[in-house]
Write a protein that holds these residues in place. Structure first.
Motif, PDB file in Angstrom:
ATOM      1  N   ALA A   1     -51.576 -65.930  70.388  1.00 23.31           N
ATOM      2  CA  ALA A   1     -51.211 -66.434  71.460  1.00 23.31           C
ATOM      3  C   ALA A   1     -51.618 -65.953  72.857  1.00 23.31           C
ATOM      4  CB  ALA A   1     -49.567 -66.600  71.372  1.00 23.31           C
TER       5      ALA A   1
ATOM      6  N   PHE B   1     -42.678 -55.395  54.304  1.00 21.45           N
ATOM      7  CA  PHE B   1     -42.660 -56.409  54.941  1.00 21.45           C
ATOM      8  C   PHE B   1     -41.287 -57.384  54.861  1.00 21.45           C
ATOM      9  CE2 PHE B   1     -46.898 -55.398  53.719  1.00 21.45           C
ATOM     10  CZ  PHE B   1     -47.674 -55.419  54.900  1.00 21.45           C
TER      11      PHE B   1
ATOM     12  N   ARG C   1     -39.996 -59.062  70.315  1.00 22.06           N
ATOM     13  CA  ARG C   1     -40.106 -57.969  71.311  1.00 22.06           C
ATOM     14  C   ARG C   1     -39.872 -58.487  72.750  1.00 22.06           C
ATOM     15  NH1 ARG C   1     -43.338 -53.641  69.785  1.00 22.06           N
ATOM     16  NH2 ARG C   1     -44.530 -53.864  68.142  1.00 22.06           N
TER      17      ARG C   1
ATOM     18  N   ALA D   1     -51.811 -60.707  63.629  1.00 18.63           N
ATOM     19  CA  ALA D   1     -52.714 -61.344  62.795  1.00 18.63           C
ATOM     20  C   ALA D   1     -53.771 -60.016  62.768  1.00 18.63           C
ATOM     21  CB  ALA D   1     -53.301 -62.476  63.620  1.00 18.63           C
TER      22      ALA D   1
ATOM     23  N   TRP E   1     -37.156 -55.514  76.880  1.00 19.28           N
ATOM     24  CA  TRP E   1     -37.735 -55.268  77.833  1.00 19.28           C
ATOM     25  C   TRP E   1     -37.348 -56.297  78.870  1.00 19.28           C
ATOM     26  CZ3 TRP E   1     -41.642 -58.360  80.350  1.00 19.28           C
ATOM     27  CH2 TRP E   1     -42.193 -59.155  79.283  1.00 19.28           C
TER      28      TRP E   1
ATOM     29  N   TYR F   1     -42.033 -55.490  63.179  1.00 23.79           N
ATOM     30  CA  TYR F   1     -41.323 -55.636  61.608  1.00 23.79           C
ATOM     31  C   TYR F   1     -40.104 -55.119  61.830  1.00 23.79           C
ATOM     32  CZ  TYR F   1     -46.049 -56.394  60.373  1.00 23.79           C
ATOM     33  OH  TYR F   1     -47.267 -56.774  60.091  1.00 23.79           O
TER      34      TYR F   1
ATOM     35  N   ALA G   1     -45.141 -68.197  74.837  1.00 23.54           N
ATOM     36  CA  ALA G   1     -45.905 -68.638  73.593  1.00 23.54           C
ATOM     37  C   ALA G   1     -46.025 -67.853  72.397  1.00 23.54           C
ATOM     38  CB  ALA G   1     -47.476 -68.926  74.245  1.00 23.54           C
TER      39      ALA G   1
ATOM     40  N   ARG H   1     -49.814 -53.486  74.598  1.00 20.78           N
ATOM     41  CA  ARG H   1     -49.518 -52.346  74.318  1.00 20.78           C
ATOM     42  C   ARG H   1     -50.090 -51.297  73.303  1.00 20.78           C
ATOM     43  NH1 ARG H   1     -46.087 -52.021  70.158  1.00 20.78           N
ATOM     44  NH2 ARG H   1     -45.008 -50.086  70.688  1.00 20.78           N
ATOM     45  N   GLU H   2     -50.443 -52.151  72.208  1.00 21.06           N
ATOM     46  CA  GLU H   2     -51.191 -51.420  71.220  1.00 21.06           C
ATOM     47  C   GLU H   2     -52.577 -51.724  71.031  1.00 21.06           C
ATOM     48  OE1 GLU H   2     -47.630 -50.729  67.928  1.00 21.06           O
ATOM     49  OE2 GLU H   2     -49.068 -52.131  67.618  1.00 21.06           O
ATOM     50  N   ALA H   3     -52.767 -52.910  70.448  1.00 18.06           N
ATOM     51  CA  ALA H   3     -54.087 -53.468  69.932  1.00 18.06           C
ATOM     52  C   ALA H   3     -54.343 -54.854  69.806  1.00 18.06           C
ATOM     53  CB  ALA H   3     -54.906 -52.465  68.625  1.00 18.06           C
TER      54      ALA H   3
ATOM     55  N   VAL I   1     -43.450 -60.775  67.589  1.00 19.11           N
ATOM     56  CA  VAL I   1     -42.474 -59.987  67.007  1.00 19.11           C
ATOM     57  C   VAL I   1     -42.766 -58.630  66.239  1.00 19.11           C
ATOM     58  CG1 VAL I   1     -41.097 -62.285  66.200  1.00 19.11           C
ATOM     59  CG2 VAL I   1     -42.911 -61.277  64.733  1.00 19.11           C
TER      60      VAL I   1
ATOM     61  N   GLY J   1     -49.062 -59.250  76.178  1.00 20.45           N
ATOM     62  CA  GLY J   1     -49.395 -59.482  74.604  1.00 20.45           C
ATOM     63  C   GLY J   1     -50.589 -60.124  74.383  1.00 20.45           C
TER      64      GLY J   1
ATOM     65  N   ARG K   1     -47.058 -69.090  62.822  1.00 16.13           N
ATOM     66  CA  ARG K   1     -48.298 -69.215  62.246  1.00 16.13           C
ATOM     67  C   ARG K   1     -49.587 -68.836  63.292  1.00 16.13           C
ATOM     68  NH1 ARG K   1     -46.498 -69.243  58.100  1.00 16.13           N
ATOM     69  NH2 ARG K   1     -46.289 -70.657  56.246  1.00 16.13           N
TER      70      ARG K   1
ATOM     71  N   GLN L   1     -51.211 -50.179  77.507  1.00 14.71           N
ATOM     72  CA  GLN L   1     -50.108 -50.489  78.541  1.00 14.71           C
ATOM     73  C   GLN L   1     -48.845 -51.444  78.034  1.00 14.71           C
ATOM     74  OE1 GLN L   1     -49.155 -49.229  81.085  1.00 14.71           O
ATOM     75  NE2 GLN L   1     -51.182 -48.375  82.255  1.00 14.71           N
TER      76      GLN L   1
ATOM     77  N   GLU M   1     -56.518 -67.088  55.246  1.00 18.05           N
ATOM     78  CA  GLU M   1     -56.911 -68.072  54.485  1.00 18.05           C
ATOM     79  C   GLU M   1     -56.936 -69.600  55.278  1.00 18.05           C
ATOM     80  OE1 GLU M   1     -58.730 -67.627  51.865  1.00 18.05           O
ATOM     81  OE2 GLU M   1     -57.973 -65.635  50.959  1.00 18.05           O
TER      82      GLU M   1
HETATM   83  C1  LIG Z   1     -49.286 -59.068  57.603  1.00 21.21           C
HETATM   84  C2  LIG Z   1     -49.306 -60.535  58.309  1.00 21.21           C
HETATM   85  C3  LIG Z   1     -50.044 -61.682  57.787  1.00 21.21           C
HETATM   86  C4  LIG Z   1     -50.169 -62.861  58.186  1.00 21.21           C
HETATM   87  N1  LIG Z   1     -50.836 -63.644  57.773  1.00 21.21           N
HETATM   88  C5  LIG Z   1     -50.943 -65.100  58.264  1.00 21.21           C
HETATM   89  C6  LIG Z   1     -51.813 -66.017  57.832  1.00 21.21           C
HETATM   90  O1  LIG Z   1     -52.576 -65.917  56.863  1.00 21.21           O
HETATM   91  N2  LIG Z   1     -51.781 -67.337  58.424  1.00 21.21           N
HETATM   92  C7  LIG Z   1     -51.053 -67.534  59.550  1.00 21.21           C
HETATM   93  O2  LIG Z   1     -51.233 -68.561  60.100  1.00 21.21           O
HETATM   94  N3  LIG Z   1     -50.171 -66.658  60.027  1.00 21.21           N
HETATM   95  C8  LIG Z   1     -50.127 -65.237  59.428  1.00 21.21           C
HETATM   96  N4  LIG Z   1     -49.098 -64.462  59.987  1.00 21.21           N
HETATM   97  C9  LIG Z   1     -48.312 -64.824  61.143  1.00 21.21           C
HETATM   98  C10 LIG Z   1     -49.315 -64.757  62.316  1.00 21.21           C
HETATM   99  O3  LIG Z   1     -49.792 -63.330  62.287  1.00 21.21           O
HETATM  100  C11 LIG Z   1     -48.311 -64.616  63.641  1.00 21.21           C
HETATM  101  O4  LIG Z   1     -47.688 -65.930  63.445  1.00 21.21           O
HETATM  102  C12 LIG Z   1     -49.032 -64.544  64.859  1.00 21.21           C
HETATM  103  O5  LIG Z   1     -49.832 -63.381  64.966  1.00 21.21           O
HETATM  104  C13 LIG Z   1     -48.046 -64.665  66.320  1.00 21.21           C
HETATM  105  O6  LIG Z   1     -49.131 -64.420  67.332  1.00 21.21           O
HETATM  106  P1  LIG Z   1     -48.446 -64.146  68.641  1.00 21.21           P
HETATM  107  O7  LIG Z   1     -49.611 -64.106  69.676  1.00 21.21           O
HETATM  108  O8  LIG Z   1     -47.322 -65.038  68.995  1.00 21.21           O
HETATM  109  O9  LIG Z   1     -47.604 -62.668  68.433  1.00 21.21           O
HETATM  110  P2  LIG Z   1     -48.160 -61.095  67.671  1.00 21.21           P
HETATM  111  O10 LIG Z   1     -49.098 -61.380  66.699  1.00 21.21           O
HETATM  112  O11 LIG Z   1     -46.983 -60.647  67.388  1.00 21.21           O
HETATM  113  O12 LIG Z   1     -48.742 -60.451  68.890  1.00 21.21           O
HETATM  114  C14 LIG Z   1     -48.029 -60.038  70.104  1.00 21.21           C
HETATM  115  C15 LIG Z   1     -48.622 -58.772  70.998  1.00 21.21           C
HETATM  116  O13 LIG Z   1     -47.890 -58.588  71.842  1.00 21.21           O
HETATM  117  C16 LIG Z   1     -47.933 -57.092  72.031  1.00 21.21           C
HETATM  118  N5  LIG Z   1     -46.786 -56.619  72.745  1.00 21.21           N
HETATM  119  C17 LIG Z   1     -45.534 -56.659  72.379  1.00 21.21           C
HETATM  120  N6  LIG Z   1     -44.690 -56.330  73.451  1.00 21.21           N
HETATM  121  C18 LIG Z   1     -45.375 -55.869  74.404  1.00 21.21           C
HETATM  122  C19 LIG Z   1     -45.087 -55.368  75.954  1.00 21.21           C
HETATM  123  N7  LIG Z   1     -44.216 -55.069  76.130  1.00 21.21           N
HETATM  124  N8  LIG Z   1     -46.279 -55.129  76.528  1.00 21.21           N
HETATM  125  C20 LIG Z   1     -47.536 -55.298  76.286  1.00 21.21           C
HETATM  126  N9  LIG Z   1     -47.802 -55.951  74.961  1.00 21.21           N
HETATM  127  C21 LIG Z   1     -46.954 -56.421  74.146  1.00 21.21           C
HETATM  128  C22 LIG Z   1     -47.913 -56.607  70.653  1.00 21.21           C
HETATM  129  O14 LIG Z   1     -48.453 -55.056  70.535  1.00 21.21           O
HETATM  130  C23 LIG Z   1     -48.815 -57.504  69.722  1.00 21.21           C
HETATM  131  O15 LIG Z   1     -50.195 -57.274  69.830  1.00 21.21           O
HETATM  132  C24 LIG Z   1     -49.220 -63.146  59.584  1.00 21.21           C
HETATM  133  C25 LIG Z   1     -48.423 -62.076  59.974  1.00 21.21           C
HETATM  134  C26 LIG Z   1     -48.490 -60.602  59.324  1.00 21.21           C
HETATM  135  C27 LIG Z   1     -47.501 -59.782  59.771  1.00 21.21           C
END
Ligand SMILES: Cc1cc2nc3c(=O)[nH]c(=O)nc-3n(C[C@H](O)[C@H](O)[C@H](O)COP(=O)(O)OP(=O)(O)OC[C@H]3O[C@@H](n4cnc5c(N)ncnc54)[C@H](O)[C@@H]3O)c2cc1C
Length: 548
Positions: A239, A463, A469, A266, A472, A341, A516, A259-261, A339, A235, A526, A306, A273
């Motif tokens: 994080a 939203f 996720r 985020a 798997w 949607y 993480a 898997r995506e981008a 996570v 991912g 966040r 992937q 902000e």
């Molecule tokens: C629209 C929106 C606005 C937000 N705005 C704010 C903000 O202004 N400030 C703030 O602090 N927080 C904000 N948040 C929350 C913040 O984006 C998340 O807390 C943060 O992105 C979490 O990061 P993460 O790396 O844990 O997970 P994610 O951002 O969810 O990233 C997980 C990644 O793992 C990939 N993945 C999942 N499963 C697999 C798999 N099996 N194999 C390979 N890849 C995989 C996914 O494609 C994704 O790219 C917002 C969230 C959203 C949806």
């Protein structure tokens, strides 16, 4: 040939204007047209003329203290002309308060105190950064990759989302439009609106490609270079990117699989902000691009498109299975899969998904709904950001929330921005009960305290919460009832932990496998905390490896 993008400098003081023009030309003259105006009205005239001709303005550098029209007033009027241009205000110390206010009012990107000497230290670093961001988001009108697909084709939406989130510039054409018909003609026949066609500059054509086929064609790496890594990170959200930056910079052979981008949730955000160090905010795609560049520069290998489909213990090693059947071995794993949607379960939602009903795609799609009414469903910050972003393009934004208001669920800065927008209408105590439309969303039915309401909507951005996720993973690591991964002191003998030591803070029930960010049980949802956990996880990976 397309005109060079412009940088427009505005100041009523002629010597100061000459000096900023000179400094801008010296640094940016080769790639940009540097234009100068001696007043706000003159600058607006230039802005209107360039907009009429379809020429982009990359950057406004505007003095605040001007008679007739202040810099902030000018930027406010220029905003609808060139909404993507970066905006810098030149201020005196006494104007600092006004400049901070303008960050919200006119989407000011930066303010600079005059004088800016030496420009190498006090002007260029700021402008370099802004112009790099502008270039990353700029889509030249008639160059590069083209996508021909019907506006309502779900796969067309999927490809637009994939390209945007992977920072690949493209132009989208409807097969019924003039350019779409011309391209279809060049392809020897009509293009079915439901079957997207991607045309590359070098003549290659892909019909209805999968994301992986696209990734291969664009040159994103989809196959691991090595059979074995010190660390595999699953991912590439905040994080995962942070973990990759720290892991690679600390000498671990690191593979990041996405898997995506890159950017995760985020990356779908129009404006962040509250991330430390960016007082004017930054877009999710800018954050993702910067993080990805940093991870690459420090030596992390990145696999795109992937999906990781499984994880198992193989003695002292961990084996990661990819969904194309390949397997990778490593010493340790960081799971940062975040996570996804939750879907809206009302009649019409599934049928119209990608045809006007979108989950978290407001930044990609909102621009297509210029002057049309759109809906945003949800009361959290992500819904608030989508409402503010959509309001820049839509005729009206209907924000539907189930509760009595948004003050308790949304950050105060977003509540203020929403209240200040004339074209955002808040509907409280409301629930969508159905979506309706022939081949795309046309209207929604809403349950309101005064009875059912039918509203015309061209798009609805949903939203309404998220789920981890982690399916798997099967039984590979212990999860809570909601599917979030248990770590640290939440892991015990009942989860199969049988080592002499306690689990490290972010360690899962499978030693050497860490979690993480949002995917972790009781994590703070966040960006900053996801980044913090990604960085911390690497400390525990080192301690785990030291004990092996
Ligand atoms: C629209 C929106 C606005 C937000 N705005 C704010 C903000 O202004 N400030 C703030 O602090 N927080 C904000 N948040 C929350 C913040 O984006 C998340 O807390 C943060 O992105 C979490 O990061 P993460 O790396 O844990 O997970 P994610 O951002 O969810 O990233 C997980 C990644 O793992 C990939 N993945 C999942 N499963 C697999 C798999 N099996 N194999 C390979 N890849 C995989 C996914 O494609 C994704 O790219 C917002 C969230 C959203 C949806």
């Amino acid at each position: 040939m397309a005109a060079k993008p412009a940088i427009l400098a505005v100041d009523d003081d002629a010597p100061v204007l000459r000096s900023i023009e000179r400094d801008l030309r010296a640094r940016y003259g080769e790639e940009y047209r540097v234009l100068a105006a001696g007043s706000g009205p003159e600058a607006l005239e230039i802005g209107r003329e360039l907009t009429r001709r379809g020429d982009p303005i990359a950057l406004f550098v505007v003095d605040q203290r001007m008679p007739v029209m202040t810099g902030i007033e000018l930027l406010r009027e220029a905003l609808p002309l060139q909404p993507d241009a970066k905006r810098v205000l030149l201020t005196a110390y006494a104007d600092t308060e006004a400049a901070i206010q303008a960050i919200n009012d006119v989407h000011l990107d930066q303010y600079l105190l005059k004088p800016w000497d030496p420009p190498e230290e006090r002007l260029y670093p700021v402008l370099d950064d802004l112009l790099t961001d502008w270039v990353a988001g700029f889509r030249p009108p008639f160059e590069g990759l083209r996508l021909v697909s019907g506006r309502w084709a779900p796969r067309g939406h999927g490809i637009r989302d994939f390209l945007t989130r992977n920072q690949v510039p493209y132009a989208w054409h409807d097969p019924d439009g003039e350019e779409g018909r011309r391209l279809a003609g060049a392809l020897d026949g009509a293009v079915d609106p439901g079957t997207p066609v991607v045309l590359f500059e070098d003549g290659r054509v892909l019909r209805d490609p999968t994301n992986r086929e696209l990734a291969d064609a664009i040159g994103l790496s989809t196959h691991a270079a090595l059979p074995f890594y010190d660390l595999v990170i699953v991912g590439a959200g905040p994080a995962g990117l942070a973990a990759a930056v720290y892991s690679a910079s600390e000498g671990l052979k690191t593979l990041l699989v996405e898997r995506e981008a890159p950017g995760g949730q985020a990356g779908t955000t129009s404006r962040i902000e509250n991330y430390l160090g960016f007082p004017s905010g930054l877009s999710g795609s800018d954050l993702a691009r910067r993080g990805l560049t940093q991870a690459r520069r420090l030596g992390a290998e990145i696999l795109s498109s992937q999906e990781v489909a499984g994880l198992r213990r193989a003695d002292r090693y961990r084996t990661i299975a990819l969904d194309d059947g390949a397997e990778l071995s490593c010493q340790a794993v960081v799971i940062a899969t975040g996570v996804t949607y939750r879907q809206l379960a009302v009649p019409g939602a599934a049928e119209l998904a990608g045809r006007g009903v979108y989950y978290g795609a407001a930044t990609t799609e909102a621009i297509l709904y210029r002057d049309a009414p759109v809906g945003v469903i949800g009361s959290g910050n992500s819904a608030g950001q989508a409402a503010v972003h959509s309001a820049r393009h839509a005729s009206r934004v209907h924000l539907f929330v189930r509760g009595a208001g948004i003050d308790a669920t949304m950050s105060a800065y977003l509540v203020d921005q929403i209240r200040a927008l004339d074209n955002v209408e808040l509907h409280t105590l409301c629930e969508i009960t159905a979506f309706d439309g022939t081949d795309h969303l046309e209207r929604a039915t809403v349950r309101t305290p005064d009875g059912p309401l039918e509203l015309e909507l061209a798009a609805a951005f949903v939203f309404i919460g998220q789920a981890p996720r982690t399916a798997w993973l099967g039984d590979a690591v212990a999860r809570d009832g909601g599917g979030f991964i248990l770590t640290g002191s939440d892991v015990g003998a009942a989860h199969g932990w049988n080592l002499d030591r306690d689990p490290f803070l972010l360690e899962s029930s499978l030693p050497g496998v860490f979690a993480a960010g949002d995917v972790r049980h009781r994590s703070v949802k966040r960006i900053a905390s996801a980044v913090g956990e990604g960085a911390m996880a690497i400390q525990f990976v080192h301690r785990y490896l030291a004990d092996l």
